[in-house]
Structures are given as structure tokens and as C-alpha cells.
Design a protein around this motif. Sequence first.
Motif, PDB file in Angstrom:
ATOM      1  N   PRO A  12       0.797  -1.229   0.000  1.00 41.15           N
ATOM      2  CA  PRO A  12       0.000   0.000   0.000  1.00 41.15           C
ATOM      3  C   PRO A  12       0.832   1.283   0.000  1.00 41.15           C
ATOM      4  O   PRO A  12       0.526   2.235  -0.706  1.00 41.15           O
ATOM      5  CB  PRO A  12      -0.812  -0.119   1.297  1.00 41.15           C
ATOM      6  N   GLY A  13       1.899   1.318   0.777  1.00 39.54           N
ATOM      7  CA  GLY A  13       2.709   2.531   0.861  1.00 39.54           C
ATOM      8  C   GLY A  13       3.894   2.562  -0.083  1.00 39.54           C
ATOM      9  O   GLY A  13       4.686   3.502  -0.074  1.00 39.54           O
ATOM     10  N   GLY A  14       4.035   1.523  -0.908  1.00 36.80           N
ATOM     11  CA  GLY A  14       5.185   1.451  -1.796  1.00 36.80           C
ATOM     12  C   GLY A  14       6.469   1.215  -1.027  1.00 36.80           C
ATOM     13  O   GLY A  14       6.461   0.938   0.182  1.00 36.80           O
ATOM     14  N   VAL A  15       7.593   1.324  -1.725  1.00 41.92           N
ATOM     15  CA  VAL A  15       8.891   1.085  -1.087  1.00 41.92           C
ATOM     16  C   VAL A  15       9.130   2.058   0.058  1.00 41.92           C
ATOM     17  O   VAL A  15       9.619   1.689   1.127  1.00 41.92           O
ATOM     18  CB  VAL A  15      10.028   1.202  -2.131  1.00 41.92           C
ATOM     19  N   GLY A  16       8.774   3.334  -0.144  1.00 40.15           N
ATOM     20  CA  GLY A  16       9.022   4.342   0.877  1.00 40.15           C
ATOM     21  C   GLY A  16       8.200   4.165   2.135  1.00 40.15           C
ATOM     22  O   GLY A  16       8.509   4.775   3.167  1.00 40.15           O
ATOM     23  N   GLY A  17       7.167   3.346   2.083  1.00 46.82           N
ATOM     24  CA  GLY A  17       6.322   3.154   3.256  1.00 46.82           C
ATOM     25  C   GLY A  17       6.732   1.991   4.131  1.00 46.82           C
ATOM     26  O   GLY A  17       6.050   1.682   5.113  1.00 46.82           O
ATOM     27  N   ARG A  18       7.844   1.365   3.792  1.00 45.52           N
ATOM     28  CA  ARG A  18       8.272   0.180   4.550  1.00 45.52           C
ATOM     29  C   ARG A  18       9.469   0.514   5.434  1.00 45.52           C
ATOM     30  O   ARG A  18      10.326   1.316   5.066  1.00 45.52           O
ATOM     31  CB  ARG A  18       8.634  -0.954   3.601  1.00 45.52           C
ATOM     32  N   THR A  19       9.526  -0.105   6.594  1.00 44.15           N
ATOM     33  CA  THR A  19      10.642   0.085   7.529  1.00 44.15           C
ATOM     34  C   THR A  19      11.353  -1.251   7.733  1.00 44.15           C
ATOM     35  O   THR A  19      10.698  -2.282   7.915  1.00 44.15           O
ATOM     36  CB  THR A  19      10.137   0.615   8.883  1.00 44.15           C
ATOM     37  N   VAL A  20      12.690  -1.218   7.676  1.00 35.25           N
ATOM     38  CA  VAL A  20      13.500  -2.430   7.853  1.00 35.25           C
ATOM     39  C   VAL A  20      14.504  -2.185   8.970  1.00 35.25           C
ATOM     40  O   VAL A  20      15.252  -1.201   8.935  1.00 35.25           O
ATOM     41  CB  VAL A  20      14.245  -2.797   6.556  1.00 35.25           C
ATOM     42  N   ALA A  21      14.512  -3.054   9.963  1.00 34.97           N
ATOM     43  CA  ALA A  21      15.479  -2.978  11.062  1.00 34.97           C
ATOM     44  C   ALA A  21      16.632  -3.931  10.781  1.00 34.97           C
ATOM     45  O   ALA A  21      16.411  -5.121  10.530  1.00 34.97           O
ATOM     46  CB  ALA A  21      14.815  -3.319  12.386  1.00 34.97           C
TER      47      ALA A  21
END
Length: 262
Positions: free
Chosen positions: A51-60
Motif C-alpha cells: 500500500p505505501g510502496g517502497v518508501g512506506g516500509r521500515t527495515v530494522a
Amino acid sequence: MRAESDAPGESELTDRERLGIRIEIAIVLTVTFGLSGVSAALSLVDSALGPGGVGGRTVALNASRSDHSLIDLLFQLLGVLRLAGWAALGLYLLWRSGIGPRLIGLARFRPKADGLPGLVLAAIIGLPGLGLYLVAHAMGFSVTIVPSSLDEHWWRLPVLILSAFANSFAEEILVVAYLITRLRRLGWTENSALVASALLRGSYHLYQGLGGGLGNLVMGLIFGRYWQRTNRLWPLILAHATIDAVAYIGYTALRGRVYWLP
């Protein structure tokens, strides 16, 4: 200077030997960074379709694995041990073929000859890399990277440093020294082996987005060429470890205190 200039085995390979090296490379990449590259590419596609595209994802990158401090510590140390095992695998396979650590640039560490170039490489890669990440993130081409989300335990700092060095040893030994040396043995040119190494490095960072993949591809080209020209691996290991350690510890110190850090 070629990494195996003093190494044995310059004679023409038989078809069986060529097949053996190809199978060896395929197995090593399958259990290490090759499979990670495929997984990272799938992760990028999954992020793009979300839904948020690549920019909407968070990776730790360094995340807590348990609510219990001791178990979490053991999980983190297992991750470090796995990377150390990958590095040892590359060293062992090269040693079995007659190419010891000295021949790939892992002779005794020399502070002046290895330390200074390592810090210079860290600055050349790290500073523009941070800028590229911030621009790519602002444009929606990069996920939000959280270098460390470990809870505040007494062991957090030493574990982050260990993680930085484990990543560095695994990547520089396998992706640079091992892969390029084995591709040379198969008759690949310096440039083609360098590109293959850099593409591999870029591939398993695609989970960070196109910016992360591109930035690490450039890093692979610079690091690989430096090793091909100098046959010194310690500067690459030090540079990579410094970049990662500064990212891990710097993020922990600056998180919530500076406006420009996602």
C-alpha cells in the motif's frame, strides 16, 4: 596486482575442474549471499506492491529477537557466528585450492598501510552513501532503514560492533576475495569478475530499495577494484566495519534528536 599472482594452479583447467569450481561457487552462493540476493529482490517487489510502496516500509538491520535479555543476546551472537562461518567457508575453500589467507591480502594487519586506507575508503563510501540514502528515501525509492532497534541492554554496544565486523569479514572475504579469485581461475577477465562481484553485493541489499542496491553496487566496484590493484583485504574489512559501526551506533545516539534522520 592480481590476488593469486603467487598462487599455484595457473595451469589450464580440465573440463572436470571447471565444472567443480562452478558447482562450488553455486553451492557457496546458495547458502550465503546469492540466496540473500534473491530474497532481497523479492522483498523489494513485495514492498513496491504494498500500500505505501517502497518508501512506506521500515527495515530494522539489528532487531531484538526476544523480550528476555539473555535469549536476545544469544540470538544476536548466533547471527554473528553465522556470518563468521560464511567467512571461514570462503577462506577454507581457497586454502584447499592452494590459496592461503596471505595470498588474498590477509597477511598481518599493518596500521599504516591498512588502517589509513581503510578509513579513507570508509569516508569515500560512507558519506556519499548517507547522502544517497537520504535523497532516495525522500523520493520514495528507499525503505526507512533502522540500523539498530535493540533494547537498552548492557551488551548492546559490543554486539553492534561485533555485528559490524562480522558483516564486514563475511562480505569482503566471500564477495570480493573468494568470488573474484574463483572467477579468475575460470578465465574471467578482471573487469567481468569485478562487475559480477559488485552486482552480487548490490543484489542482497535490494531489500533497502533501489537506492540501497545502487549504492552498494558502486561500493562493490570501488572495493573490488581496490583489492584487484593492491591485493590488500584488510582496508576493505576495516572500511566496511567502520561504516556499519558508525551507522549502528550513530543511529542509536541520534535517533529522535536530529530532524533529518528518518
